[in-house]
Design a protein around this motif. Structure first.
Motif, short mmCIF file in Angstrom:
data_model
loop_
_atom_site.label_atom_id
_atom_site.label_comp_id
_atom_site.label_asym_id
_atom_site.label_seq_id
_atom_site.Cartn_x
_atom_site.Cartn_y
_atom_site.Cartn_z
N ILE A 28 0.84 -1.20 0.00
CA ILE A 28 0.00 0.00 0.00
C ILE A 28 0.87 1.25 0.00
CG2 ILE A 28 -1.62 1.34 1.41
CD1 ILE A 28 -2.89 -1.38 2.17
N LEU A 29 1.95 1.23 0.77
CA LEU A 29 2.85 2.38 0.82
C LEU A 29 3.49 2.63 -0.55
CD1 LEU A 29 4.02 4.52 2.70
CD2 LEU A 29 5.86 2.93 3.22
N ARG A 30 3.89 1.55 -1.24
CA ARG A 30 4.47 1.70 -2.58
C ARG A 30 3.46 2.29 -3.55
NH1 ARG A 30 5.91 -3.81 -2.92
NH2 ARG A 30 7.25 -4.06 -1.15
N ILE A 31 2.22 1.84 -3.49
CA ILE A 31 1.17 2.36 -4.37
C ILE A 31 0.95 3.84 -4.09
CG2 ILE A 31 -1.29 2.24 -4.91
CD1 ILE A 31 -1.08 -0.81 -4.31
N LYS A 32 0.83 4.19 -2.81
CA LYS A 32 0.61 5.59 -2.44
C LYS A 32 1.78 6.46 -2.89
CE LYS A 32 -1.02 6.23 1.82
NZ LYS A 32 -1.31 5.98 3.25
N LYS A 33 3.00 5.94 -2.73
CA LYS A 33 4.19 6.69 -3.13
C LYS A 33 4.19 6.95 -4.63
CE LYS A 33 9.21 6.47 -2.82
NZ LYS A 33 10.35 5.65 -2.42
N GLN A 34 3.83 5.95 -5.41
CA GLN A 34 3.81 6.11 -6.86
C GLN A 34 2.73 7.12 -7.29
OE1 GLN A 34 3.31 2.47 -9.02
NE2 GLN A 34 3.64 3.44 -11.00
N LEU A 35 1.55 7.03 -6.68
CA LEU A 35 0.48 7.96 -7.01
C LEU A 35 0.85 9.40 -6.63
CD1 LEU A 35 -2.55 5.77 -5.90
CD2 LEU A 35 -2.06 6.51 -8.24
N LEU A 36 1.43 9.55 -5.45
CA LEU A 36 1.83 10.89 -5.00
C LEU A 36 2.95 11.44 -5.88
CD1 LEU A 36 1.11 13.00 -2.93
CD2 LEU A 36 2.73 11.96 -1.36
#
Length: 115
Positions: free
Chosen positions: A45-53
């Motif tokens: 989830i953190l990787r997904i959020k990081k990519q989106l941000l």
């Protein structure tokens, strides 16, 4: 002397009763395999959020936007715009970041693979 002795014995008895309860609770709820799975899912989830941000920040830089323009284009509050600018990843959900990226005109694709 009797009162301190009785109080001391009472404390020891309570301690002897409560300690096994704490040990049982600790063993019962510390399933380390569940923690490993939780950590792995949290990292995903953190990787997904990081990519989106990161995509949002690139959009801001590419379009040379200031906080006010981010607010207007993404329809967000000043606080939300600041969270985007300063990349406060903990302030967002994957859902909200996805919505913001979609508002920039980009598409979001999810890929699921076997391990």
């Amino acid at each position: 002397m009797e009162k301190p002795l009785i109080a001391g014995l009472l404390i020891i008895i309570v301690f002897l009763i409560i300690t096994p309860c704490f040990i049982w609770i600790n063993n019962r709820f510390n399933n380390y395999e569940e923690f490993d799975e939780l950590e792995e899912s949290a990292l995903v989830i953190l990787r997904i959020k990081k990519q989106l941000l990161h995509e949002l920040l690139n959009w801001v830089k590419d379009n040379n936007l200031n906080a006010k323009q981010i607010q207007e284009r993404l329809m967000v509050s000043p606080k939300r715009a600041a969270d985007i600018i300063y990349q406060r990843i903990d302030q967002f959900t994957v859902d909200s970041l996805t919505n913001f990226v979609l508002r920039t005109g980009k598409t979001v694709t999810v890929t699921i693979r076997d391990k």
